[in-house]
Design a protein around this motif. Structure first.
Motif, PDB file in Angstrom:
ATOM      1  N   MET A  14       0.850  -1.175   0.000  1.00 18.61           N
ATOM      2  CA  MET A  14       0.000   0.000   0.000  1.00 18.61           C
ATOM      3  C   MET A  14       0.892   1.233   0.000  1.00 18.61           C
ATOM      4  SD  MET A  14      -2.950   1.073   2.678  1.00 18.61           S
ATOM      5  CE  MET A  14      -3.998  -0.273   2.254  1.00 18.61           C
ATOM      6  N   SER A  15       0.431   2.246  -0.680  1.00 14.54           N
ATOM      7  CA  SER A  15       1.251   3.443  -0.802  1.00 14.54           C
ATOM      8  C   SER A  15       1.336   4.191   0.523  1.00 14.54           C
ATOM      9  CB  SER A  15       0.662   4.358  -1.865  1.00 14.54           C
ATOM     10  OG  SER A  15      -0.611   4.804  -1.448  1.00 14.54           O
ATOM     11  N   LYS A  16       2.385   4.983   0.627  1.00  8.70           N
ATOM     12  CA  LYS A  16       2.571   5.782   1.836  1.00  8.70           C
ATOM     13  C   LYS A  16       1.522   6.882   1.916  1.00  8.70           C
ATOM     14  CE  LYS A  16       6.093   8.415   4.224  1.00  8.70           C
ATOM     15  NZ  LYS A  16       7.458   8.923   4.160  1.00  8.70           N
ATOM     16  N   ASN A  17       1.243   7.517   0.780  1.00  9.12           N
ATOM     17  CA  ASN A  17       0.229   8.573   0.729  1.00  9.12           C
ATOM     18  C   ASN A  17      -1.117   7.940   0.406  1.00  9.12           C
ATOM     19  OD1 ASN A  17       2.207  10.558   1.096  1.00  9.12           O
ATOM     20  ND2 ASN A  17       2.692  10.509  -1.082  1.00  9.12           N
ATOM     21  N   LYS A  18      -2.043   8.022   1.354  1.00  6.57           N
ATOM     22  CA  LYS A  18      -3.355   7.423   1.151  1.00  6.57           C
ATOM     23  C   LYS A  18      -4.432   8.451   1.469  1.00  6.57           C
ATOM     24  CE  LYS A  18      -2.140   4.056   3.865  1.00  6.57           C
ATOM     25  NZ  LYS A  18      -0.814   4.510   4.265  1.00  6.57           N
ATOM     26  N   PRO A  19      -5.608   8.297   0.897  1.00  9.32           N
ATOM     27  CA  PRO A  19      -6.692   9.242   1.170  1.00  9.32           C
ATOM     28  C   PRO A  19      -7.087   9.227   2.644  1.00  9.32           C
ATOM     29  CG  PRO A  19      -7.222   7.863  -0.715  1.00  9.32           C
ATOM     30  CD  PRO A  19      -5.987   7.303  -0.112  1.00  9.32           C
ATOM     31  N   LEU A  20      -7.626  10.348   3.093  1.00 10.21           N
ATOM     32  CA  LEU A  20      -7.988  10.482   4.504  1.00 10.21           C
ATOM     33  C   LEU A  20      -9.051   9.467   4.910  1.00 10.21           C
ATOM     34  CD1 LEU A  20      -7.728  12.070   7.148  1.00 10.21           C
ATOM     35  CD2 LEU A  20      -9.546  13.556   6.327  1.00 10.21           C
ATOM     36  N   GLY A  21     -10.020   9.208   4.039  1.00 11.39           N
ATOM     37  CA  GLY A  21     -11.077   8.255   4.374  1.00 11.39           C
ATOM     38  C   GLY A  21     -10.535   6.866   4.615  1.00 11.39           C
ATOM     39  N   ARG A  22      -9.633   6.428   3.759  1.00 13.31           N
ATOM     40  CA  ARG A  22      -9.040   5.103   3.918  1.00 13.31           C
ATOM     41  C   ARG A  22      -8.184   5.052   5.178  1.00 13.31           C
ATOM     42  NH1 ARG A  22      -6.028   1.683  -0.687  1.00 13.31           N
ATOM     43  NH2 ARG A  22      -8.184   1.238  -1.131  1.00 13.31           N
ATOM     44  N   LYS A  23      -7.464   6.134   5.443  1.00 19.18           N
ATOM     45  CA  LYS A  23      -6.617   6.189   6.634  1.00 19.18           C
ATOM     46  C   LYS A  23      -7.462   6.105   7.907  1.00 19.18           C
ATOM     47  CE  LYS A  23      -2.670   8.720   8.332  1.00 19.18           C
ATOM     48  NZ  LYS A  23      -1.727   9.798   8.062  1.00 19.18           N
ATOM     49  N   LEU A  24      -8.606   6.791   7.922  1.00 18.23           N
ATOM     50  CA  LEU A  24      -9.484   6.748   9.084  1.00 18.23           C
ATOM     51  C   LEU A  24     -10.085   5.359   9.267  1.00 18.23           C
ATOM     52  CD1 LEU A  24     -11.321  10.166   8.756  1.00 18.23           C
ATOM     53  CD2 LEU A  24      -9.558   9.546  10.392  1.00 18.23           C
ATOM     54  N   ARG A  25     -10.448   4.699   8.165  1.00 16.66           N
ATOM     55  CA  ARG A  25     -11.000   3.345   8.273  1.00 16.66           C
ATOM     56  C   ARG A  25      -9.952   2.364   8.767  1.00 16.66           C
ATOM     57  NH1 ARG A  25     -13.694   5.003   3.530  1.00 16.66           N
ATOM     58  NH2 ARG A  25     -12.168   3.975   2.197  1.00 16.66           N
ATOM     59  N   LEU A  26      -8.713   2.528   8.325  1.00 12.90           N
ATOM     60  CA  LEU A  26      -7.636   1.661   8.803  1.00 12.90           C
ATOM     61  C   LEU A  26      -7.364   1.896  10.286  1.00 12.90           C
ATOM     62  CD1 LEU A  26      -5.148   1.875   5.826  1.00 12.90           C
ATOM     63  CD2 LEU A  26      -6.380  -0.147   6.573  1.00 12.90           C
ATOM     64  N   ALA A  27      -7.429   3.159  10.713  1.00 10.43           N
ATOM     65  CA  ALA A  27      -7.211   3.473  12.128  1.00 10.43           C
ATOM     66  C   ALA A  27      -8.318   2.881  12.990  1.00 10.43           C
ATOM     67  CB  ALA A  27      -7.143   4.982  12.321  1.00 10.43           C
ATOM     68  N   ARG A  28      -9.547   2.927  12.493  1.00  6.60           N
ATOM     69  CA  ARG A  28     -10.660   2.346  13.244  1.00  6.60           C
ATOM     70  C   ARG A  28     -10.512   0.831  13.352  1.00  6.60           C
ATOM     71  NH1 ARG A  28     -17.113   3.072  11.996  1.00  6.60           N
ATOM     72  NH2 ARG A  28     -17.803   1.772  13.709  1.00  6.60           N
ATOM     73  N   ALA A  29     -10.083   0.197  12.271  1.00 13.39           N
ATOM     74  CA  ALA A  29      -9.873  -1.249  12.300  1.00 13.39           C
ATOM     75  C   ALA A  29      -8.741  -1.610  13.251  1.00 13.39           C
ATOM     76  CB  ALA A  29      -9.565  -1.755  10.896  1.00 13.39           C
ATOM     77  N   LEU A  30      -7.724  -0.763  13.316  1.00 16.16           N
ATOM     78  CA  LEU A  30      -6.602  -1.018  14.218  1.00 16.16           C
ATOM     79  C   LEU A  30      -7.032  -0.917  15.674  1.00 16.16           C
ATOM     80  CD1 LEU A  30      -3.480  -1.458  14.157  1.00 16.16           C
ATOM     81  CD2 LEU A  30      -3.288   0.997  14.453  1.00 16.16           C
TER      82      LEU A  30
END
Length: 51
Positions: free
Chosen positions: A1-17
């Motif tokens: 996965m790229s280092k620069n990712k959209p904010l929505g995807r980043k928030l969903r990944l943080a929630r899953a974490l």
């Protein structure tokens, strides 16, 4: 996965974490062992996130 990712995807990944943690010991004690296991636990190698 790229280092620069959209904010929505980043928030969903943080929630899953955050939701991937075990049940705290005090919750097991308080509920008399009714909640022993987090059924939403996910392993990064076995389960895929729909993000």
């Amino acid at each position: 996965m790229s280092k620069n990712k959209p904010l929505g995807r980043k928030l969903r990944l943080a929630r899953a974490l955050k939701s991937n943690s075990p049940v705290p010991a005090w919750v097991i004690i308080k509920t008399n062992g009714k909640f022993r296991y987090n059924f939403h636990r996910r392993d990064w190698r076995r389960n895929d996130l729909k993000v």
